[in-house]
Design an enzyme around this catalytic site. Structure first.
Site, PDB file in Angstrom:
ATOM      1  N   ASP A 151     -19.809 -27.882   9.899  1.00 14.49           N
ATOM      2  CA  ASP A 151     -19.364 -28.214   8.537  1.00 14.49           C
ATOM      3  C   ASP A 151     -17.845 -28.196   8.448  1.00 14.49           C
ATOM      4  OD1 ASP A 151     -22.093 -28.263   7.826  1.00 14.49           O
ATOM      5  OD2 ASP A 151     -22.058 -26.104   7.460  1.00 14.49           O
ATOM      6  N   HIS A 179     -25.669 -23.803   5.197  1.00 17.02           N
ATOM      7  CA  HIS A 179     -25.593 -24.862   6.207  1.00 17.02           C
ATOM      8  C   HIS A 179     -26.628 -25.954   5.948  1.00 17.02           C
ATOM      9  CE1 HIS A 179     -24.507 -26.710   9.959  1.00 17.02           C
ATOM     10  NE2 HIS A 179     -25.673 -26.501  10.519  1.00 17.02           N
TER      11      HIS A 179
END
Length: 327
Positions: A151, A179
């Protein structure tokens, strides 16, 4: 010298991750485990002209125990990958049991190792790992993490692309939360150096960071998900752990973790009303030494944070309930 074990080493993440680790001068020994092909992957990697020794193991003859013996870092990428139409929650039904079984053996064989979870859905699989280690009385919150580095990598890459900047690595953008989807919160307002994004570009970058995995799943048309970029991100996180183990100072990476067990984390957990959250974490030789607070948020980010926390609470609850039911 460090020994790294990769579980799921013959998979679409594990295989390129193992290649990157074999190339690293920070790795002395690399141990590979999978239900198929791991010995072949190991022999293949041993033809590469770097000093680290690679061994591969299958389930037969206590292969998992042998793979884990003496490991300093265990990276878990085992399980199935997403396919078109699947969410990370869909993966839970299969991958939850995989994680629990592997972590039980970690608890028995290398309880002092770092445990790094890549297998999705990380929001739920990390709590499974934590509860399993707790049950075996070997949980060290400073050494158990969900890998959310992809990310962070996506955030700097996508900002660089939208602004046509020369080098994405020159941008440092904290990405916090979880996530998956809306639980991922890129803090674009805290980018260093600061960048100017229109609301349209801000929204577009945020959405891509949150749902970038979907575009890969769709583009691969059922043949896989985010694998090569995830291997790179996993390697970056493992490398940071290895650098900290080697006494490098000020090693900081965002990671998803059990906050109450880490200095600074209890206060963050109390403020957010959730025990698991990705924040910037500083690492030392023995693991996490400090969890950093989120810092000042824009109004836009504050709204997204509320959504992220509520979804994360459900994800965490699902993982904890599964673990407790199976122990």
């Amino acid at each position: 010298m460090p020994k790294v074990a990769v579980l799921g080493a013959a998979g679409q993440i594990g295989s390129p991750l193992s290649l990157l680790l074999k190339m690293s001068p920070l790795v002395t020994e690399l141990s590979l485990y999978d239900i198929v092909h791991a010995p072949g992957v190991a022999i293949d990697l041993n033809h590469i002209d770097t000093p680290s020794k690679v061994t591969g193991f299958l389930p037969d003859n206590d292969g998992l125990k042998k793979a884990l013996a003496g490991a300093d870092i265990v990276v878990i990428s085992a399980g199935i990958a997403r396919k078109p139409g699947m969410t990370r929650d869909d993966l839970f039904k299969v991958n939850a049991g995989v994680i629990q079984n592997l972590v039980i053996e970690i608890a028995k064989t290398c309880p002092n190792a770092f445990v790094l979870i890549i297998t999705n859905p990380v929001n739920s699989t990390l709590p499974i790992a934590v509860e399993t280690l707790k049950k075996h009385n070997v949980f060290n919150p400073a050494k158990v993490f969900g890998v959310t580095t992809l990310d962070v990598v996506r955030a700097s890459t996508f900002v660089q692309q939208v602004l046509d900047l020369p080098d994405p690595k020159a941008l440092k953008i904290p990405v916090v939360g979880g996530h998956s989807g809306a639980t991922i919160l890129p803090l674009l307002s805290q980018c260093v150096p600061a960048v100017k994004l229109t609301e349209e570009k801000r929204d577009a970058v945020t959405y891509r960071v949150q749902f970038g995995g979907d575009e890969i799943v769709q583009a691969k048309a059922g043949a896989g998900s985010a694998t090569t970029c995830m291997a790179y991100a996993g390697f970056r996180f493992v490398s940071s752990i290895l650098k900290a183990m080697g006494s490098e100072s000020k090693v900081i990476e965002e990671t998803y973790l059990y906050l109450p067990g880490v200095p600074g984390g209890k206060e963050i957990a109390a403020e957010l009303s959730v025990d698991y959250f990705a924040v910037p974490v500083e690492f030392g030789r023995a693991g996490a030494v400090k969890a950093y607070p989120l810092g000042p948020l824009s109004g836009y980010e504050t709204k997204l944070l509320k959504v992220a926390v509520e979804e994360l609470k459900r994800n965490v609850s699902k993982g904890v309930s599964f673990a407790l039911a199976g122990l």
